[in-house]
Design an enzyme around this catalytic site. Structure first.
Site, PDB file in Angstrom:
ATOM      1  N   THR A 101      -5.471   3.076   2.713  1.00 43.68           N
ATOM      2  CA  THR A 101      -4.981   4.366   3.189  1.00 43.68           C
ATOM      3  C   THR A 101      -6.099   5.367   2.974  1.00 43.68           C
ATOM      4  O   THR A 101      -6.424   5.722   1.839  1.00 43.68           O
ATOM      5  CB  THR A 101      -3.712   4.801   2.435  1.00 43.68           C
ATOM      6  OG1 THR A 101      -2.662   3.868   2.720  1.00 43.68           O
ATOM      7  CG2 THR A 101      -3.272   6.186   2.881  1.00 43.68           C
ATOM      8  N   LYS A 176      -0.057   6.571   9.225  1.00 40.75           N
ATOM      9  CA  LYS A 176       0.252   6.418   7.803  1.00 40.75           C
ATOM     10  C   LYS A 176       0.487   7.779   7.152  1.00 40.75           C
ATOM     11  O   LYS A 176       1.339   7.921   6.262  1.00 40.75           O
ATOM     12  CB  LYS A 176      -0.885   5.675   7.091  1.00 40.75           C
ATOM     13  CG  LYS A 176      -0.668   5.463   5.592  1.00 40.75           C
ATOM     14  CD  LYS A 176       0.583   4.634   5.299  1.00 40.75           C
ATOM     15  CE  LYS A 176       0.846   4.481   3.798  1.00 40.75           C
ATOM     16  NZ  LYS A 176      -0.119   3.598   3.128  1.00 40.75           N
ATOM     17  N   LYS A 244      -2.913  11.367  -3.637  1.00 43.03           N
ATOM     18  CA  LYS A 244      -4.102  11.090  -2.830  1.00 43.03           C
ATOM     19  C   LYS A 244      -3.740  11.048  -1.354  1.00 43.03           C
ATOM     20  O   LYS A 244      -4.408  11.655  -0.500  1.00 43.03           O
ATOM     21  CB  LYS A 244      -4.721   9.755  -3.241  1.00 43.03           C
ATOM     22  CG  LYS A 244      -6.014   9.402  -2.497  1.00 43.03           C
ATOM     23  CD  LYS A 244      -6.210   7.894  -2.356  1.00 43.03           C
ATOM     24  CE  LYS A 244      -5.364   7.326  -1.239  1.00 43.03           C
ATOM     25  NZ  LYS A 244      -5.683   5.916  -0.898  1.00 43.03           N
TER      26      LYS A 244
END
Length: 291
Positions: A101, A176, A244
């Site tokens: 990711t 995502k 994050k």
């Protein structure tokens, strides 16, 4: 398809079982991990039954003969570092697949770098967590070229219940971000509902059993409500990782002009959880800041 030689770079909680599914499916798998002991442990677990597995101490050695190189590392800087080493030796016609990711920017950067080397590139972040990786039930969001996706999809199917090509390079990472935006809002809503129910003196497990059969149902409710009520958070997708991911989404929102007010708010709530010492707690630990 099992004649393909594949490499897997990064054997964390996701990469370890994902690479294992490929070995179990009969592929020749060469793995690399910064901590070589982790790679050796992987080989010990998956070389049973005569599986063709190998451990490499460098990225280059792992990638030089591979038809497909999968990677699942930490952040943009890790992706760039590992991919740069891989591209020094990857053969023309091979494909690099990034399951990390990361940002859409790094995906586009690597797509261009790979094209210069006649190597394909797909950004392919995953959703489903550690359990999804272990059970081969991940969802994969993919950006890149259709011909490369068509070659890689049957291989990824060994650890995915669904994958889909969503557009040009970077599209997988953008999808995502949408996934994480949705999760953040849902978990906060669930935390507030459980907090409300507890303050009201209700049997929240019983309430969840009822409302999970209606419009309020979600994966988070089905899989996290009971552990939230038992104050169990030492598992799952860590708050540090979620922050994050939300940082990536918020940065992208600033670039494209979208408004993510709720996401920004929940990100700060996760900062509160970190201050409580919960950086490695599951994302469902949002409930702790309400107590």
């Amino acid at each position: 398809m099992s004649n393909l030689k594949v490499s897997f770079l990064g054997l964390g909680v996701m990469g370890f079982p994902m690479a294992g599914h490929l070995s179990n499916a009969g592929y020749s798998v060469n793995v690399y991990n910064r901590t070589v002991q982790k790679a050796l442990a992987w080989a010990t677990q998956y070389q049973k039954g005569g599986a063709n597995v190998a451990v490499s101490e460098t990225v280059a050695h792992a990638c030089e003969a591979a038809d497909i190189v999968f990677m699942c590392v930490g952040n943009d800087n890790d992706v760039r570092e590992v991919a740069t080493q891989a591209l020094q030796v990857m053969k023309p016609g091979s494909i690099l697949v990034d399951h990390t990711t990361a940002s859409a920017d790094i995906a586009r950067e690597l797509y261009a770098a790979c094209k210069d080397k006649s190597v394909g590139f797909l950004d392919a972040p995953v959703s489903g967590g550690q359990a999804g990786a272990e059970n081969g039930q991940l969802t994969i969001m993919v950006g890149g070229d259709e011909d490369k996706y068509n070659k890689v999809e049957p291989v990824m199917a060994h650890y995915a219940r669904h994958s889909q090509l969503l557009g040009k390079s970077g599209s997988g990472q953008l999808a995502k971000m949408m996934n994480q935006i949705c999760i953040a809002g849902i978990v906060q809503g669930l935390a507030e509902a459980l907090h409300f129910g507890q303050k009201a003196g209700l049997d929240c497990n019983a309430v969840v059993d009822v409302i999970s059969k209606g419009a309020a149902q979600s994966w988070q409710m089905e899989n996290r409500a009971s552990t939230m009520l038992s104050n169990s958070f030492d598992f799952g997708f860590a708050v540090d990782w979620m922050r994050k991911d939300l940082s990536i989404a918020l940065d992208e929102a600033r670039k494209n002009g979208s408004t993510l007010a709720l996401t920004a708010l929940v990100d700060q709530y996760y900062a509160d959880v970190q201050k409580l010492g919960g950086g490695r707690w599951d994302t469902s630990s949002l409930l702790t800041r309400l107590k």
